[in-house]
Design an enzyme around this catalytic site. Sequence first.
Site: not given
Length: 160
Positions: A10, A13, A15-17, A127
């Site tokens: 993301c 690195n 939150c999402r990934s 995001d």
Amino acid sequence: MKKVSVCFVCLGNICRSPTAEAVMRHLVGQAGLAERIDVDSAGTGDWHLGEAPDERAQRAGQRRGYGLAPLRARQIGADDFERFDLVVAMDDANVTALQNVAPTATRDKIRLLMEFAPQRNERVVTDPYFGGEAGFEAVLDQCEAACTGLLAALRTQFTV
Ligand code: 4NP
């Protein structure tokens, strides 16, 4: 023994990934495939290097039994395209940034995570950084669906 490796990517690195990494690790462990599927994550940006995941992502993950606390942010590099079989992006901006980093011959390793959950009809993982807690729950829902599909896709490679 055949092995495969996947790196989720993301922007930050945090939150999402890392959420995708924790969900995928959990599913891979449950399936008894930890020896065969290597899982990691990285960001395209460098603002949060060395940081633990965002506390909202950690809390949301914890509520569903995923441990994000040990993870630390790092930035994707050209060498990651040699190391990983798949580099799985969250959104189109990630894909564009990855195409600029990837050695030309390895660009076909770049995929969008939600390709692996076609039933959800969602192109990207949005995001959640500037939003509220609900965004982190939505990220988890998407990661659970897509990592389940990704694991099923990877499993087909293990005929022996
Ligand atoms: P991520 O979320 O890409 O899912 O880790 C973000 C984290 C940090 C920022 C943006 C997105 N930021 O602007 O610092």
